[in-house]
Scaffold this active site. Structure first.
Site, PDB file in Angstrom:
ATOM      1  N   ASN A 173       9.967 -11.119   2.142  1.00  0.00           N
ATOM      2  CA  ASN A 173       9.968 -12.335   2.978  1.00  0.00           C
ATOM      3  C   ASN A 173       9.804 -13.621   2.175  1.00  0.00           C
ATOM      4  O   ASN A 173      10.336 -14.667   2.549  1.00  0.00           O
ATOM      5  CB  ASN A 173       8.923 -12.231   4.095  1.00  0.00           C
ATOM      6  CG  ASN A 173       7.526 -12.019   3.575  1.00  0.00           C
ATOM      7  OD1 ASN A 173       7.335 -11.540   2.459  1.00  0.00           O
ATOM      8  ND2 ASN A 173       6.546 -12.377   4.364  1.00  0.00           N
ATOM      9  N   GLU A 271      -2.514  -7.524  -0.184  1.00  0.00           N
ATOM     10  CA  GLU A 271      -2.252  -8.593   0.786  1.00  0.00           C
ATOM     11  C   GLU A 271      -1.322  -7.983   1.818  1.00  0.00           C
ATOM     12  O   GLU A 271      -0.137  -7.813   1.563  1.00  0.00           O
ATOM     13  CB  GLU A 271      -1.628  -9.784   0.056  1.00  0.00           C
ATOM     14  CG  GLU A 271      -1.991 -11.088   0.697  1.00  0.00           C
ATOM     15  CD  GLU A 271      -0.944 -11.544   1.675  1.00  0.00           C
ATOM     16  OE1 GLU A 271      -1.021 -11.096   2.860  1.00  0.00           O
ATOM     17  OE2 GLU A 271      -0.061 -12.313   1.285  1.00  0.00           O
ATOM     18  N   GLU A 482      -5.674 -14.371  -3.495  1.00  0.00           N
ATOM     19  CA  GLU A 482      -4.743 -14.975  -4.439  1.00  0.00           C
ATOM     20  C   GLU A 482      -4.860 -16.486  -4.290  1.00  0.00           C
ATOM     21  O   GLU A 482      -5.534 -16.978  -3.396  1.00  0.00           O
ATOM     22  CB  GLU A 482      -3.319 -14.510  -4.137  1.00  0.00           C
ATOM     23  CG  GLU A 482      -3.157 -13.019  -4.342  1.00  0.00           C
ATOM     24  CD  GLU A 482      -1.703 -12.604  -4.311  1.00  0.00           C
ATOM     25  OE1 GLU A 482      -1.237 -12.216  -3.232  1.00  0.00           O
ATOM     26  OE2 GLU A 482      -1.043 -12.715  -5.358  1.00  0.00           O
TER      27      GLU A 482
END
Ligand code: ADP
Length: 502
Positions: A173, A271, A482
């Site tokens: 994505n 994530e 992150e």
């Protein structure tokens, strides 16, 4: 002139529109500072989602390619990158940021073509990638340890060392931006990397690794192996030469990655998905909230881990807000991603079928579909993998559409009467990635921010922040952070040294 209108972009877009493809795309994996063919010689197709047609091939990597890339990264770690001074590492990362900007037109067009991302969004992602390198460039020579007070006879201090060779498993994505946010801090900390981009979006990872070498990165410091998750991703994650894995993707795959990494006691950062609520209070600035909610779910056709996929709204505002939103959603017309339309395609036929399945099942349960609800195409070509911007209204907290990540342009609406109810609804899924709040009452906003279970809370602007602000999830949305200085810690390990002086 906006970036998508730049003559360099226009020439590339014209080429795609005329031929359905682009010349000069990278071929092969990027290992040891150059492009190499897959060991097994196999190739795969990559598709233009706006047309549902293959436009290029790429190397289908396997365990042999992974082994070669990890070997190259290990040698580069031992021989040159660890020994490159922090200041020099910073200069290389700065040059990389400048080169990304200089080559933004090609990077954006390739990303829009390969991922089906609207061109202006692709430019945004290229800007984010440049910012990641710029930000971490400045951090290279500021990674310092502590001295620790003991007594007159001892000296103790800590040193930050690079953790070693890091695997980066990147989703489809945000191919370029996700790679950049993982690779830049890893390089800044002195690590070397092997990147495995998603099999539907391999191209910008290859362009970026080549660009990094041209910016001065020694061969082997950043390698890219393309291919499927099973053939290339799995052997990378389980490779004994890998010391850390940064994985961004689905929960199911993330669990498998964690299990595979456990066999080598490899550190992981996950994530994963989200089902993020946007809480709209009765006293909000309605126009600001409408714009925020619209972008939160329809940007990138809803294919964002942190998409605002649930609207949790105060009852007095509910009807008129949803009607206004539906009107704006209907105005987002589909088109080829390179024409910068209101709505881009979804990334693959498989993803389109998944989204459609979720909505069809909701409809069968009697859920009210306010607008959208069907696959569609680019009216200009009659082709492509598009899904109408959709709103599902009046959902109960346990409805599967509320609980499951759809990863498409589908907004699920939940209505509350009391503020406490808003909090319970917002926290009422297994995910805990992001939450948005729209209100004029700042005390209420910060009280909510304190109680919301989410890695980040956005107040009166969804997706607020940038590379400086830590990002990551709780519970099924994963763990680790992150971005920001926090993002650097993933790539540093602490060595303590304690000595007797007498
Ligand atoms: P999706 O289901 O939407 O395709 P995934 O989470 O499966 O998303 O994919 C995210 C990334 O993880 C991609 O680069 C994919 O190739 C990779 N991947 C998939 N399966 C594995 C696996 N078993 N091990 C390592 N990486 C994998």
């Amino acid at each position: 002139m906006s970036a998508p209108d730049h003559p360099q972009a226009s020439a590339l877009v014209a080429e795609v529109m005329a031929t359905g493809a682009l010349t000069g795309l990278p071929q092969g994996h990027f290992i040891d500072g150059g492009f190499v063919a897959a060991a097994g010689g196999a190739l795969m197709d990559t598709f233009d989602p706006s047309r549902g047609k293959a436009f290029a091939t790429f190397a289908a990597g396997d365990a042999q390619d992974i082994d070669r890339a990890v070997g190259s990264a290990r040698r580069a770690l031992a021989s040159n990158w660890r020994r490159t001074t922090p200041a020099e590492r910073g200069r290389i990362l700065q040059r990389a940021a400048a080169l990304i900007r200089a080559e933004s037109h090609r990077l954006a067009v390739v990303e829009a073509l390969d991922a089906g991302k609207r061109l202006s969004e692709a430019y945004g992602d290229v800007g984010s990638a440049a910012r990641a390198f710029e930000y971490y460039a400045g951090a290279c020579d500021k990674l310092q340890g502590d001295t620790i007070p003991l007594d007159d006879d001892h000296l103790a201090y800590t040193v930050l060392e690079p953790v070693g060779v890091c695997a980066q498993i990147v989703p489809w994505n945000y191919p370029l931006a996700t790679m950049a946010r993982g690779v830049a801090p890893a390089l800044a900390a002195g690590c070397t990397v092997v990147v495995k981009p998603a099999e539907t979006t391999p191209l910008t990872a290859l362009l970026l690794s080549d660009l990094l070498c041209r910016a001065g990165l020694p061969p082997g410091v950043c390698n890219v192996v393309t291919g499927t998750g099973t053939e290339a991703g799995a052997p990378l994650v389980a490779h004994p030469g890998i010391q850390h894995v940064t994985f961004t993707g689905s929960v199911a795959t993330g669990i498998g990655v964690m299990q595979a990494a456990a066999t080598q006691v490899t550190h992981v950062l996950l994530e994963l998905g989200g089902k993020s609520p946007v809480v709209v209070m009765g006293d909000c600035d309605v126009e600001q909230a409408l714009q925020g909610v619209l972008g939160a779910i329809y940007e990138n056709a809803g294919q964002i881990c942190s998409a605002g996929s649930r609207l949790v709204i105060a009852r007095p505002l509910h009807e008129r807000f949803v009607q206004a939103l539906a009107e704006r959603a209907r105005a987002l017309t589909p088109g080829h991603a390179l024409t910068d339309p209101g709505l881009g395609p979804v990334n693959s036929a498989a993803q389109l079928a998944r989204i459609d399945g979720h909505v069809q099942r909701a409809r069968a349960r009697g859920v009210r579909v306010v607008t959208g609800g069907h696959p569609t195409t680019d009216p200009a070509s009659g082709r492509g993998w598009f899904f109408e911007p959709t709103i599902l209204d009046g959902l109960s907290p346990d409805d599967p559409a509320v609980q499951q990540e759809i990863f498409g342009p589908v907004l699920c609406v939940q209505v509350f009467d009391e503020p406490e109810e808003a909090l319970a609804l917002a926290n009422g899924t297994d995910y805990a990635l992001v939450a948005g709040v729209y209100t004029r009452d700042f005390a209420a906003a910060h009280r909510l921010a304190r109680e919301l279970d989410a890695g980040q809370v956005y107040i009166n602007e969804y997706f607020a922040g940038g590379i400086q602000v830590p990002f990551g999830g709780n519970r099924h949305s994963g763990f680790g952070r992150e971005r920001g200085l926090e993002g650097l810690r993933n790539y540093c390990r602490i060595k303590s040294v304690a000595a007797r002086l007498s």
